[in-house]
Motif scaffolding. Structure first.
Motif, PDB file in Angstrom:
ATOM      1  N   ASN A 182      -7.525  -3.370  -0.492  1.00 44.15           N
ATOM      2  CA  ASN A 182      -8.810  -3.581   0.179  1.00 44.15           C
ATOM      3  C   ASN A 182      -9.398  -4.975   0.420  1.00 44.15           C
ATOM      4  O   ASN A 182      -9.908  -5.180   1.330  1.00 44.15           O
ATOM      5  CB  ASN A 182      -9.813  -2.656  -0.612  1.00 44.15           C
ATOM      6  CG  ASN A 182      -9.904  -1.205  -0.469  1.00 44.15           C
ATOM      7  OD1 ASN A 182      -8.619  -0.750  -0.030  1.00 44.15           O
ATOM      8  ND2 ASN A 182     -10.609  -0.260  -0.769  1.00 44.15           N
ATOM      9  N   ASP A 184     -12.355  -6.861   2.068  1.00 41.83           N
ATOM     10  CA  ASP A 184     -13.141  -6.031   1.628  1.00 41.83           C
ATOM     11  C   ASP A 184     -13.516  -6.647   0.190  1.00 41.83           C
ATOM     12  O   ASP A 184     -12.971  -6.007  -0.725  1.00 41.83           O
ATOM     13  CB  ASP A 184     -12.864  -4.502   1.413  1.00 41.83           C
ATOM     14  CG  ASP A 184     -14.080  -3.685   1.001  1.00 41.83           C
ATOM     15  OD1 ASP A 184     -14.959  -4.179   0.858  1.00 41.83           O
ATOM     16  OD2 ASP A 184     -13.861  -2.495   1.266  1.00 41.83           O
ATOM     17  N   GLY A 236     -18.080  -7.512   1.833  1.00 40.35           N
ATOM     18  CA  GLY A 236     -18.339  -6.314   1.700  1.00 40.35           C
ATOM     19  C   GLY A 236     -19.931  -5.783   1.898  1.00 40.35           C
ATOM     20  O   GLY A 236     -20.017  -4.582   2.304  1.00 40.35           O
ATOM     21  N   SER A 267       0.868  -1.037  -0.006  1.00 42.98           N
ATOM     22  CA  SER A 267       0.031   0.059  -0.006  1.00 42.98           C
ATOM     23  C   SER A 267       0.970   1.194  -0.057  1.00 42.98           C
ATOM     24  O   SER A 267       0.308   2.343  -0.425  1.00 42.98           O
ATOM     25  CB  SER A 267      -1.032   0.014   1.280  1.00 42.98           C
ATOM     26  OG  SER A 267      -0.109   0.125   2.291  1.00 42.98           O
ATOM     27  N   ARG A 323      -7.060  -1.687  -5.657  1.00 48.21           N
ATOM     28  CA  ARG A 323      -8.311  -2.078  -4.721  1.00 48.21           C
ATOM     29  C   ARG A 323      -8.320  -3.519  -4.361  1.00 48.21           C
ATOM     30  O   ARG A 323      -8.975  -3.857  -3.285  1.00 48.21           O
ATOM     31  CB  ARG A 323      -9.618  -1.853  -5.783  1.00 48.21           C
ATOM     32  CG  ARG A 323     -10.977  -1.820  -4.857  1.00 48.21           C
ATOM     33  CD  ARG A 323     -11.656  -3.260  -5.283  1.00 48.21           C
ATOM     34  NE  ARG A 323     -13.059  -3.542  -4.960  1.00 48.21           N
ATOM     35  CZ  ARG A 323     -13.197  -3.795  -3.322  1.00 48.21           C
ATOM     36  NH1 ARG A 323     -12.312  -4.459  -2.872  1.00 48.21           N
ATOM     37  NH2 ARG A 323     -14.644  -4.223  -3.018  1.00 48.21           N
ATOM     38  N   TRP A 324      -8.152  -4.456  -5.253  1.00 49.77           N
ATOM     39  CA  TRP A 324      -8.156  -5.935  -4.641  1.00 49.77           C
ATOM     40  C   TRP A 324      -7.207  -6.425  -3.861  1.00 49.77           C
ATOM     41  O   TRP A 324      -7.358  -7.272  -2.801  1.00 49.77           O
ATOM     42  CB  TRP A 324      -8.365  -6.735  -5.878  1.00 49.77           C
ATOM     43  CG  TRP A 324      -9.665  -6.654  -6.523  1.00 49.77           C
ATOM     44  CD1 TRP A 324      -9.960  -6.157  -7.841  1.00 49.77           C
ATOM     45  CD2 TRP A 324     -10.984  -6.962  -6.241  1.00 49.77           C
ATOM     46  NE1 TRP A 324     -11.323  -6.056  -8.033  1.00 49.77           N
ATOM     47  CE2 TRP A 324     -11.985  -6.440  -7.037  1.00 49.77           C
ATOM     48  CE3 TRP A 324     -11.646  -7.266  -4.697  1.00 49.77           C
ATOM     49  CZ2 TRP A 324     -13.307  -6.626  -6.682  1.00 49.77           C
ATOM     50  CZ3 TRP A 324     -12.828  -7.363  -4.689  1.00 49.77           C
ATOM     51  CH2 TRP A 324     -13.753  -6.948  -5.691  1.00 49.77           C
ATOM     52  N   ARG A 358     -17.139   2.766   3.470  1.00 51.14           N
ATOM     53  CA  ARG A 358     -17.114   2.200   4.602  1.00 51.14           C
ATOM     54  C   ARG A 358     -17.311   2.952   5.853  1.00 51.14           C
ATOM     55  O   ARG A 358     -18.391   2.786   6.374  1.00 51.14           O
ATOM     56  CB  ARG A 358     -15.671   1.373   4.667  1.00 51.14           C
ATOM     57  CG  ARG A 358     -15.770   0.137   3.722  1.00 51.14           C
ATOM     58  CD  ARG A 358     -16.518  -0.930   4.106  1.00 51.14           C
ATOM     59  NE  ARG A 358     -16.526  -1.977   2.949  1.00 51.14           N
ATOM     60  CZ  ARG A 358     -17.561  -2.258   2.110  1.00 51.14           C
ATOM     61  NH1 ARG A 358     -18.484  -1.333   2.029  1.00 51.14           N
ATOM     62  NH2 ARG A 358     -17.695  -3.102   1.586  1.00 51.14           N
ATOM     63  N   TYR A 398     -16.481  -0.527  -7.054  1.00 45.68           N
ATOM     64  CA  TYR A 398     -15.229   0.436  -6.987  1.00 45.68           C
ATOM     65  C   TYR A 398     -15.816   1.685  -6.643  1.00 45.68           C
ATOM     66  O   TYR A 398     -14.974   2.753  -6.458  1.00 45.68           O
ATOM     67  CB  TYR A 398     -14.853   0.612  -8.481  1.00 45.68           C
ATOM     68  CG  TYR A 398     -14.132  -0.954  -8.674  1.00 45.68           C
ATOM     69  CD1 TYR A 398     -12.988  -1.172  -8.599  1.00 45.68           C
ATOM     70  CD2 TYR A 398     -15.021  -1.627  -9.790  1.00 45.68           C
ATOM     71  CE1 TYR A 398     -12.552  -2.465  -9.129  1.00 45.68           C
ATOM     72  CE2 TYR A 398     -14.523  -2.938 -10.131  1.00 45.68           C
ATOM     73  CZ  TYR A 398     -13.313  -3.100  -9.715  1.00 45.68           C
ATOM     74  OH  TYR A 398     -12.746  -4.524 -10.113  1.00 45.68           O
ATOM     75  N   HIS A 430      -6.300  -6.926   2.649  1.00 48.38           N
ATOM     76  CA  HIS A 430      -5.765  -6.256   3.707  1.00 48.38           C
ATOM     77  C   HIS A 430      -7.059  -5.881   4.977  1.00 48.38           C
ATOM     78  O   HIS A 430      -7.048  -6.123   5.784  1.00 48.38           O
ATOM     79  CB  HIS A 430      -4.987  -4.859   3.617  1.00 48.38           C
ATOM     80  CG  HIS A 430      -4.316  -4.473   4.829  1.00 48.38           C
ATOM     81  ND1 HIS A 430      -2.929  -5.159   5.077  1.00 48.38           N
ATOM     82  CD2 HIS A 430      -4.510  -3.415   5.486  1.00 48.38           C
ATOM     83  CE1 HIS A 430      -2.573  -4.414   6.136  1.00 48.38           C
ATOM     84  NE2 HIS A 430      -3.331  -3.489   6.304  1.00 48.38           N
ATOM     85  N   ARG A 431      -8.230  -5.662   3.951  1.00 55.37           N
ATOM     86  CA  ARG A 431      -9.364  -5.143   4.801  1.00 55.37           C
ATOM     87  C   ARG A 431     -10.351  -6.171   4.744  1.00 55.37           C
ATOM     88  O   ARG A 431     -11.704  -6.049   5.075  1.00 55.37           O
ATOM     89  CB  ARG A 431      -9.819  -3.708   4.303  1.00 55.37           C
ATOM     90  CG  ARG A 431      -8.797  -2.787   4.478  1.00 55.37           C
ATOM     91  CD  ARG A 431      -9.200  -1.471   4.042  1.00 55.37           C
ATOM     92  NE  ARG A 431      -8.355  -0.421   4.404  1.00 55.37           N
ATOM     93  CZ  ARG A 431      -8.400   0.842   3.968  1.00 55.37           C
ATOM     94  NH1 ARG A 431      -9.567   1.155   2.840  1.00 55.37           N
ATOM     95  NH2 ARG A 431      -7.674   1.785   4.457  1.00 55.37           N
TER      96      ARG A 431
END
Length: 482
Positions: free
Chosen positions: A432, A438, A443, A274, A428-429, A386, A382, A435-436
Motif C-alpha cells: 500500500n 498510501d 493518505g 504482492s 501494508r507499507w 479507500r 491499518y 505501490h499505492r
C-alpha cells in the motif's frame, strides 16, 4: 574491465528493454486506469437496493425444513424475494442451493425464471438472448464458482449492460456496463493478467507469468538506472553544459529514467511482492479456528418460523435477511434501503457488543493478554478505506505481545475486520505504501495522492514509450558488428 562491464550492462538494458518494454508500458497505463475505474463488481448495497421488500406473511416453511432440500449441509443462509415469492439462499456447498420459502421445494432455474429475474432487476430493460457460460472476462473470480454455469443476458440499453444470473440460486450475481468493460480492458485485465484463458480452473500458467515477468522488468529498470547514473554529469558536464551525452529521443529517455526510474523500480518490486513470490511478503491469517470461536456455535438453519416472522415484523421494509452467529447465539441482520437492523434470537434489537466482551474472546483465541481494548470512531493507519468506506465505529484490541498484534472487529456483529501483526504491517507499507503511495500525509489527502500517482504514471508511460520506440528502431536497423 570497466569498459567491458559497461558495455555488457548497456547490451543487457537494450535487449531486456526490447523484451519487456511493452509490458512496462502496459503496467503504467493500466495502473493509471485502475486508479479511476475499478473492475466490474456488483456490491451488496447495489444488489439489495434492487430487491423487492420481504413479505413475512408469505413464509410457510422454516429455514431448517427448507435446508433439507439441499444436497449438502448449509453453513449460511439468506432470505430474499424472487418474482413475488420468498426464497432461502443457502451457502456452504460446492454449488449454491436455493429453496422456495412458501413451499419448501428446491428452486429450479429455468431460462424463463432467469429472464424474469433479470427483468425485475432491470425494470423496463429490453433483454437479449440468454447464453449459458462457465465464465467470461468479467466473471473470472472464484467467488462465482458456486453459481456456475452463469446465465449471461445482454441488455439493450444506453449503458450496454450485461446481467449475469446464477443457474443455481436464480440471483443476479453480476452486472457490467460497456464503460466498465471498455476501460477494464485497459486497466485491471492487462495489469493483473486477468484474461479468461489464464483464470480458469487451472491458474498455474497465470501464476508462472506473475512470478517471472515482473523480475524481467525489474532487471530492465535496474540496468537502466545504473547506466543513467553512470552517464549523468552534474559537475564536469558534456559540451554546451549538458548533463547527458544523448540527443533527441535518447536524451528524453535518459532524463525521464533518472526522474522516474526510482519510482518505476519500487512500483514494479512492490507489485511483484504482492503476489508473495517464493513465500515473500506473505500475510498472516487468523489463528486456526478463530471464526468458529467467535461464533461460538456451528450454523444451524433456524426451525422457529414464528420467531422469523416476528423478527421481520420488527424490521419493516427489509429487502434481505441474513443469519449470523456470535458467542453461541444466532442473530438476524435485515438489510433495507435505509441500512441494516440486527435482531437477536428473541426478536429484540441487538445492541453493540462491548469492547470488553470482544477482548475476552480474542485473548482466549490468541492465548495472550490484552493490552488495550477500545472503541474507535476514526480510521487509523491499518484500518481505513479507500474505494470502499471503512467500518466505523470499530473495536480495536491490542495484545500484549512482541508483535503488538492488533485486531479490528465490528461491534455491531462481532465480524473480524482485520488482524495486524508484524507480517501484515510489512505488507501494508511495502504494497500500500510503495505501490499505492498510501502513506502519511498523502493518505489523508486523496486528491493530492491521486494527482501525484497520475503524474508519475504519465511520466512512467512516457519513459516506457520512449524505450519502446528506441527498441523498435534498433530492431529495424540493418545488422552491424554488434
Amino acid at each position: 574491465m570497466k569498459t567491458r562491464l559497461l558495455r555488457l550492462l548497456h547490451l543487457a538494458h537494450r535487449w531486456l528493454g526490447i523484451a519487456s518494454g511493452l509490458l512496462i508500458l502496459a503496467w503504467f497505463v493500466s495502473g493509471l486506469v485502475m486508479l479511476y475505474v475499478p473492475f466490474p463488481k456488483l456490491d451488496t448495497e447495489a444488489r439489495v437496493a434492487r430487491l423487492a421488500a420481504l413479505q413475512p406473511d408469505s413464509l410457510a416453511v422454516s429455514p431448517a425444513r427448507a435446508a433439507e432440500a439441499c444436497p449438502t449441509p448449509a453453513r449460511g443462509a439468506r432470505l430474499a424475494m424472487a418474482l413475488g415469492r420468498p426464497v432461502y439462499h443457502f451457502s456452504g456447498g460446492e454449488t449454491a442451493c436455493s429453496v422456495w420459502a412458501d413451499s419448501g421445494e428446491a428452486l429450479v432455474v429455468t431460462p424463463e425464471l432467469a429472464r424474469a429475474v433479470a427483468q425485475a432487476f432491470l425494470p423496463g430493460a429490453r433483454l437479449g438472448e440468454i447464453e449459458a457460460i462457465e465464465r467470461d472476462q468479467w466473471t473470472v473470480y472464484s467467488t462465482y464458482r458456486p453459481h456456475r454455469p452463469l446465465l449471461r443476458i445482454p441488455v439493450d440499453d444506453a449503458a450496454g449492460s450485461v446481467v449475469y444470473v446464477s443457474s443455481r440460486s436464480g440471483e443476479v450475481v453480476a452486472l457490467t456496463t460497456r464503460f466498465e468493460r471498455g476501460w477494464s480492458w485497459l486497466g485491471t485485465v492487462p495489469h493483473w493478467f486477468y484474461f479468461t484463458a489464464l483464470r480458469g480452473d487451472d491458474t498455474s500458467l497465470w501464476r508462472r507469468l506473475v512470478l517471472w515477468l515482473p523480475p524481467l522488468a525489474l532487471l530492465t529498470v535496474l540496468a537502466g538506472l545504473a547506466l543513467g547514473l553512470q552517464r549523468l554529469r552534474l559537475r564536469r558536464r558534456y559540451p554546451r553544459g549538458r548533463v547527458t551525452p544523448y540527443q533527441g529521443l535518447k536524451r528524453w529517455h535518459h532524463l525521464l529514467g533518472l526522474g522516474i526510474g526510482g519510482f518505476a523500480l519500487t512500483w514494479l518490486l512492490s507489485g511483484w511482492l504482492s503476489n508473495h513470490p517464493f513465500g515473500l511478503l506473505e500475510f498472516s491469517g487468523l489463528p486456526k479456528g478463530a471464526a468458529q470461536r467467535l461464533a461460538g456455535t456451528p450454523f444451524r438453519p433456524p426451525s422457529d418460523l414464528a420467531l422469523l416472522k416476528h423478527q421481520l415484523a420488527a424490521a419493516p421494509g427489509g429487502r434481505e435477511a441474513e443469519w449470523y452467529r456470535f458467542d453461541g447465539r444466532h442473530y438476524l441482520e435485515v438489510r433495507g434501503s435505509d441500512g441494516s437492523r440486527r435482531l437477536d434470537d428473541q426478536a429484540r434489537p441487538a445492541g453493540p457488543i462491548p469492547p470488553a466482551t470482544l477482548a475476552a474472546l480474542i485473548a482466549a483465541i490468541e492465548g495472550k493478554p490484552v493490552a488495550r481494548a477500545e472503541l474507535i470512531h476514526e480510521a487509523d493507519l491499518y484500518h481505513y478505506g479507500r474505494r470502499n468506506p471503512v467500518v466505523l465505529p470499530a473495536v480495536r484490541i491490542r495484545l500484549a505481545d512482541a508483535e503488538d498484534t492488533t485486531w479490528y472487529l465490528d461491534p455491531a456483529n462481532g465480524r473480524v475486520l482485520g488482524r495486524v501483526d508484524a507480517a501484515n504491517r510489512l505488507h501494508r507499507w511495502v504494497f500500500n505504501g510503495l505501490h499505492r503511495l498510501d502513506f502519511p500525509p498523502l493518505g489523508a489527502l486523496p486528491a493530492l495522492r491521486e494527482g501525484l500517482i497520475t503524474l508519475l504514471c504519465l511520466l512512467g508511460a512516457g519513459l516506457a514509450t520512449s524505450g519502446c520506440v528506441l527498441g523498435g528502431r534498433r530492431l529495424l536497423r540493418r545488422p552491424s558488428g554488434n
